[in-house]
Design an enzyme around this catalytic site. Structure first.
Site, short mmCIF file in Angstrom:
data_model
loop_
_atom_site.label_atom_id
_atom_site.label_comp_id
_atom_site.label_asym_id
_atom_site.label_seq_id
_atom_site.Cartn_x
_atom_site.Cartn_y
_atom_site.Cartn_z
N GLU A 31 -8.02 -55.99 -7.64
CA GLU A 31 -6.75 -56.04 -8.38
C GLU A 31 -6.43 -57.50 -8.69
O GLU A 31 -6.47 -58.35 -7.80
CB GLU A 31 -5.64 -55.38 -7.53
CG GLU A 31 -4.24 -55.62 -8.01
CD GLU A 31 -3.95 -55.15 -9.44
OE1 GLU A 31 -4.16 -53.97 -9.76
OE2 GLU A 31 -3.54 -56.02 -10.27
N GLY A 36 -0.04 -51.65 -6.67
CA GLY A 36 1.05 -50.76 -7.11
C GLY A 36 1.11 -50.61 -8.61
O GLY A 36 1.76 -49.69 -9.12
N LYS A 48 13.93 -46.80 -11.57
CA LYS A 48 14.66 -45.71 -10.89
C LYS A 48 15.68 -46.28 -9.90
O LYS A 48 16.77 -45.76 -9.74
CB LYS A 48 13.69 -44.78 -10.14
CG LYS A 48 13.37 -43.52 -10.90
CD LYS A 48 12.42 -43.65 -12.04
CE LYS A 48 12.90 -44.07 -13.36
NZ LYS A 48 11.85 -44.28 -14.35
N GLY A 174 12.94 -45.58 -29.31
CA GLY A 174 13.79 -44.65 -28.56
C GLY A 174 12.97 -43.63 -27.79
O GLY A 174 13.32 -42.45 -27.70
N GLU A 196 15.06 -46.41 -33.73
CA GLU A 196 13.89 -45.54 -33.52
C GLU A 196 13.40 -45.06 -34.87
O GLU A 196 14.19 -44.66 -35.72
CB GLU A 196 14.29 -44.37 -32.61
CG GLU A 196 13.34 -43.19 -32.59
CD GLU A 196 11.91 -43.52 -32.16
OE1 GLU A 196 11.74 -44.09 -31.07
OE2 GLU A 196 10.97 -43.20 -32.91
N GLY A 260 5.90 -48.06 -27.15
CA GLY A 260 4.65 -47.44 -26.69
C GLY A 260 3.77 -48.45 -25.97
O GLY A 260 4.15 -49.61 -25.77
N HIS A 433 20.71 -20.10 -2.39
CA HIS A 433 22.01 -20.03 -3.05
C HIS A 433 23.05 -20.70 -2.17
O HIS A 433 23.04 -20.47 -0.96
CB HIS A 433 22.41 -18.57 -3.30
CG HIS A 433 23.78 -18.45 -3.88
ND1 HIS A 433 24.04 -18.64 -5.22
CD2 HIS A 433 24.99 -18.21 -3.28
CE1 HIS A 433 25.33 -18.49 -5.44
NE2 HIS A 433 25.94 -18.23 -4.28
#
Ligand code: NAI
Length: 448
Positions: A31, A36, A48, A174, A196, A260, A433
């Protein structure tokens, strides 16, 4: 002599190394940057983490709807970034530990294939039975005038490195990256514009789901210019022509390029040994094998699904075959998620794809507002679960959701599609539920 040399330590490469190590193979992982790959260092994980902070901030801002008063909520980007970097360090150490545990040798450097059985790093040459190429992808930079050498232009790498959020952000593209950043910046209270060229956001995702997120982002102040072509960039000014042929110029503190990705096939020696590839990527069969039998490729560089989880699976398929287990990479149930608020999650075919392929289907659209847990934990905004099944056999072919926890629920739908369950099979399952996942169950009874 190694059994396998793996080039690239992202979700394809390091997962392959771990699996091969478990099989007792002698493995070398090369690497040139951090372990990662894009996912951990400049993609899935940091975005995230930041999105979660921004969502938490927005929940605080709207807590009163749920009977909770929070005063003086603020979004502290330096703390958000610090938290993100800490968790990235932790995950990188985890990968290094996994390599050690599985006796994988890791070296830092740029690898170049020299023969079908050898790879060089600088002046050192390493011999091997098999080579697995997992070199990934990088942002595609479109040929727009004024884009190159412009300090205001950044990619997903640059935007995560900055210490202070720009007050205004113009996003070109977009797709998934563009929309996740649009959501992050809008939730943090910044001015966002998305340009976009397609008539819809989020690419091939079911259009209705994309529209639901677009509507919510619009309500937060995001400006969308669809079917728009960027003409040029002059410092922070972006000039574009929209669907009505009107040319507009907008000014932003930063311009994010999210148009992209380009595959990393250059300078790794593919030509030297005659590996078949084109600008879309290295060509592989279902076993992740190239045209040269002992050379394999997995992940973004193969130009299939540019998703970390697909990369890991494809790499595992390569290792299984190297280790003598016949395994193929099936692609009918690859889940994909856009981590916006609300989340979009999809698996299997959409109605558009069914039409394209001439598959006769039945579909239903189930609103989450029929679901008790959803109403208990939300403000009742639009959220749906679309289900698609074969018209004759009623085999489940696609599930497409927009709403909270979609990213988690889609795994169950992927299992149902992969195992070829019919709507009747799913009707017979028991769901917890109250839970939002009940909507998948409920939708089956509507599919007649
Ligand atoms: P993308 O292919 O999803 O979207 C790029 C968008 O840019 C397209 O809608 C395209 O029409 C538009 N575009 C291209 N050139 C343009 C131009 N000159 N002007 C205006 N629009 C233009 O690519 P993106 O968003 O860069 O993401 C790259 C890859 O990373 C994708 O394959 C995606 O699946 C993956 N990814 C996955 C995530 C996830 O799983 N949540 C998160 C982020 C990325």
């Amino acid at each position: 002599m190694y059994d396998i040399i793996i080039i690239g330590g992202g979700p394809a490469g390091y997962v392959a190394a771990e699996r091969a190590g478990e099989h007792g193979k002698k493995v070398l992982l090369i690497e040139e940057d951090k372990l990662g790959g894009v996912c951990l260092n400049t993609g899935c994980i940091p975005t995230k983490s930041m999105l979660f902070s921004a969502k938490t901030y927005n929940h605080a801002l709207h807590a009163e709807e749920f009977g909770v008063t929070i005063k003086d909520a603020s979004f502290d980007y330096s703390k958000v970034k610090e938290r993100t970097e800490n968790l990235q360090d932790k995950l990188r150490s985890g990968i290094a530990a996994l390599m050690k545990m599985n006796k994988v040798e890791v070296i830092k450097g740029t690898a170049k294939i020299t023969t079908r059985h050898s790879v060089a790093v600088g002046n050192d040459e390493y011999e091997t039975q098999n080579i697995l190429i997992c070199t990934g992808s990088r942002p595609f930079i479109p040929p727009i005038e004024g884009l190159k050498n412009n300090d205001k232009v950044i990619t997903n790498v640059g935007i995560l490195a900055i210490d202070k959020m720009p007050e205004s952000l113009c996003i070109i593209g977009g797709g998934v990256i563009g929309i996740e950043f649009a959501n992050l910046y809008a939730m943090a209270g910044k001015k966002v514009t998305v340009i976009e060229m397609l008539p819809n956001i989020c690419g091939a995702t079911d259009k209705e789901l994309g529209k639901t997120v677009q509507k919510k982002l619009k309500a937060m102040g995001v400006d969308f210019h669809l079917k728009a072509t960027v003409n040029k960039i002059d410092d922070g000014k972006v000039s574009f022509t929209d669907k009505k042929d009107k040319t507009t110029t907008i000014e932003a503190d930063a311009i994010l390029i999210a148009t992209g990705r380009a595959v990393n096939t250059e300078n790794i020696g593919l030509e030297t040994i005659g590996i078949d590839f084109d600008r879309k990527g290295i060509k592989v069969n279902e076993k992740a094998q190239t045209n040269i039998p002992n050379v394999w490729a997995a992940g973004d560089v193969t130009g299939r699904w540019q998703l970390a989880h697909f990369a890991s699976r494809q790499a595992t398929v390569a290792i299984n075959n190297i280790c003598g287990r016949n395994d193929i990479c099936r692609e009918d149930a690859v889940p994909s998620v856009v981590y916006t608020d609300p989340e979009i999650a999809s698996v299997g075919i959409t109605e558009d794809i069914a039409k394209e392929r001439g598959i006769e289907v039945v579909t239903t659209k189930y609103p989450l507002t029929n679901n008790g847990r959803y109403l208990a934990e939300s403000n009742g905004e639009r959220a749906i679960c679309k289900v698609i099944a074969d018209k004759t056999t009623k085999q489940l072919l696609g599930v497409h959701m927009v709403g909270p926890h979609s990213s988690e629920m889609i795994a169950a739908a992927a299992v149902m599609i992969e195992t070829e369950l019919t709507t009747k099979d799913i009707e017979e399952l028991i769901f917890p539920h109250p839970a939002i996942c009940e909507v998948i169950h409920d939708a089956m009874f509507n599919l007649k």
